[in-house]
Design a protein around this motif. Structure first.
Motif, PDB file in Angstrom:
ATOM      1  N   THR A 205       0.901  -1.308  -0.028  1.00  0.00           N
ATOM      2  CA  THR A 205      -0.233   0.004  -0.030  1.00  0.00           C
ATOM      3  C   THR A 205       0.913   1.507   0.159  1.00  0.00           C
ATOM      4  OG1 THR A 205      -1.581  -1.325   1.244  1.00  0.00           O
ATOM      5  CG2 THR A 205      -1.873   1.234   1.268  1.00  0.00           C
TER       6      THR A 205
ATOM      7  N   HIS B 239     -11.241  -4.815  -3.036  1.00  0.00           N
ATOM      8  CA  HIS B 239     -10.810  -5.872  -1.948  1.00  0.00           C
ATOM      9  C   HIS B 239     -11.777  -7.054  -1.949  1.00  0.00           C
ATOM     10  CE1 HIS B 239     -10.013  -7.377   2.097  1.00  0.00           C
ATOM     11  NE2 HIS B 239      -8.876  -6.370   2.184  1.00  0.00           N
TER      12      HIS B 239
ATOM     13  N   PRO C 229      -5.327  -2.174   5.580  1.00  0.00           N
ATOM     14  CA  PRO C 229      -4.728  -3.218   4.662  1.00  0.00           C
ATOM     15  C   PRO C 229      -4.583  -4.607   5.869  1.00  0.00           C
ATOM     16  CG  PRO C 229      -3.293  -1.411   4.425  1.00  0.00           C
ATOM     17  CD  PRO C 229      -4.305  -1.311   5.417  1.00  0.00           C
TER      18      PRO C 229
ATOM     19  N   GLN D 135      -7.751   1.393   1.476  1.00  0.00           N
ATOM     20  CA  GLN D 135      -8.031   0.398   0.842  1.00  0.00           C
ATOM     21  C   GLN D 135      -9.235   0.663  -0.115  1.00  0.00           C
ATOM     22  OE1 GLN D 135      -5.937  -2.525   0.084  1.00  0.00           O
ATOM     23  NE2 GLN D 135      -4.392  -1.267   0.973  1.00  0.00           N
TER      24      GLN D 135
ATOM     25  N   GLY E  79      -8.884  -6.265   7.529  1.00  0.00           N
ATOM     26  CA  GLY E  79      -9.005  -6.054   6.083  1.00  0.00           C
ATOM     27  C   GLY E  79     -10.505  -6.210   5.566  1.00  0.00           C
TER      28      GLY E  79
END
Length: 336
Positions: A125, A289, A242, A284, A236
């Motif tokens: 990230t 995801h 993350p 994120q 996450g």
């Protein structure tokens, strides 16, 4: 005239004395003889030694005032020199102490920055380093202000961590600064994952003075497999943090027989108090995801299923009510 008053000295006519020239020649010859005899036979060495020994106390006594004056002058000079050297040494010691403190601070700062850079290389990230400017003036919250803001690309909800793990999240943005809410704030919550058991839960901030700032796992069943020393990481599933970042360690597990839940207290692994340099990560993306997308799709499916069931029940209830409201049909009479 008495006999005592008579002058018994010889008349001047009969006085005979050597002349001055004769005495000079005699004394010169005697001095020359003594010098030659002393040079050849050392006849005056014992006399000289005896005279020196006899005069040594007198010489020592006469030399004492001179020696005392010289010693006093030397003492004053040495004392002034020693005082000057002491002052210079003290000043140098103060300067060296300042340099030592600065060097120690620089070493700690260098170690923290190296740890942050190493952490940045381990994380996929994107992130940027920031420095804590000051703590929030609100005494009822646990927040800090960093020197990065909107102009630096900081976004709301960005995770903030140090070289050890997560310490908080950006909750308020300014042009050149941002406000970070720490994990121990009472309004802060973070989804966590226990790698040992694979269980997921949510950790809440617990800023109570009795625990000096910590976290709590709430609504955990009494039979939950949680042990002291378990490391909790980010799960996450929220789409912000993350996965796999260290969050806290379990320090207390209180199982009560009169309660269906276990009180579990944790200690953040990051320095939530006294931190100076931090790393701000980019939040994120919830869409990309996979785990968050699966959970969101599952939640939507469950909601749709519940809505369909509720709609079916309502339709069935309405049909039953309509059937009950209809009058009974008349039976035809027998013509017989």
């Amino acid at each position: 005239m008495t006999l005592e008053t008579l002058d018994r000295r010889a008349p001047s006519l009969f006085k005979q004395q050597a002349s001055r020239t004769s005495r000079l020649a005699l004394y010169s010859a005697l001095a020359l003889f003594l010098m030659v005899a002393d040079a050849r036979f050392k006849i005056t060495a014992p006399v000289r030694t005896a005279v020196a020994m006899a005069l040594s106390p007198v010489q020592w006594l006469v030399a004492q005032p001179v020696l005392a004056y010289q010693n006093a002058s030397r003492y004053a000079e040495v004392q002034q020199h020693a005082v000057a050297k002491e002052d210079a040494a003290r000043k140098e010691l103060v300067a060296m102490a300042l340099r030592a403190e600065l060097a120690e601070e620089l070493l700690q700062e260098n170690a923290h920055l190296r740890a942050l850079l190493d952490l940045s290389t381990r994380q996929t990230t994107q992130g940027q380093a920031a420095e804590v400017v000051f703590d929030s003036p609100d005494p009822y919250t646990r927040r800090v202000v960093i020197d990065k803001g909107q102009v630096d690309g900081i976004a709301a909800g960005s995770p903030v961590l140090d070289e050890n793990g997560i310490i908080g999240q950006v909750t308020r943005l300014y042009a050149t600064r941002s406000e970070v809410t720490l994990l121990i704030d009472r309004d802060q919550a973070i989804p966590v994952f226990n790698p040992r058991t694979g269980a997921r839960s949510v950790a809440y901030g617990d800023p109570s003075p009795a625990r000096n700032g910590g976290m709590e796992l709430r609504f955990m069943p009494s039979n939950a497999d949680v042990q002291v020393g378990d490391l909790l990481t980010t799960s996450g599933v929220d789409g912000l943090y993350p996965p796999g970042l260290p969050v806290a360690k379990v320090v207390t597990v209180d199982r009560r027989a009169d309660s269906a839940f276990t009180r579990i207290y944790c200690e953040p692994v990051g320095r939530v108090q006294g931190v100076r340099h931090v790393m701000v990560l980019k939040p994120q993306d919830r869409v990309v995801h996979p785990e968050a997308a699966n959970m969101a799709a599952q939640a939507d499916a469950e909601k749709a299923d519940k809505a369909a069931r509720a709609r079916g029940k309502r339709e069935k209830a309405a049909a039953d009510k309509a059937d009950a409201a209809k009058p009974p049909a008349a039976t035809p009479k027998d013509p017989a």
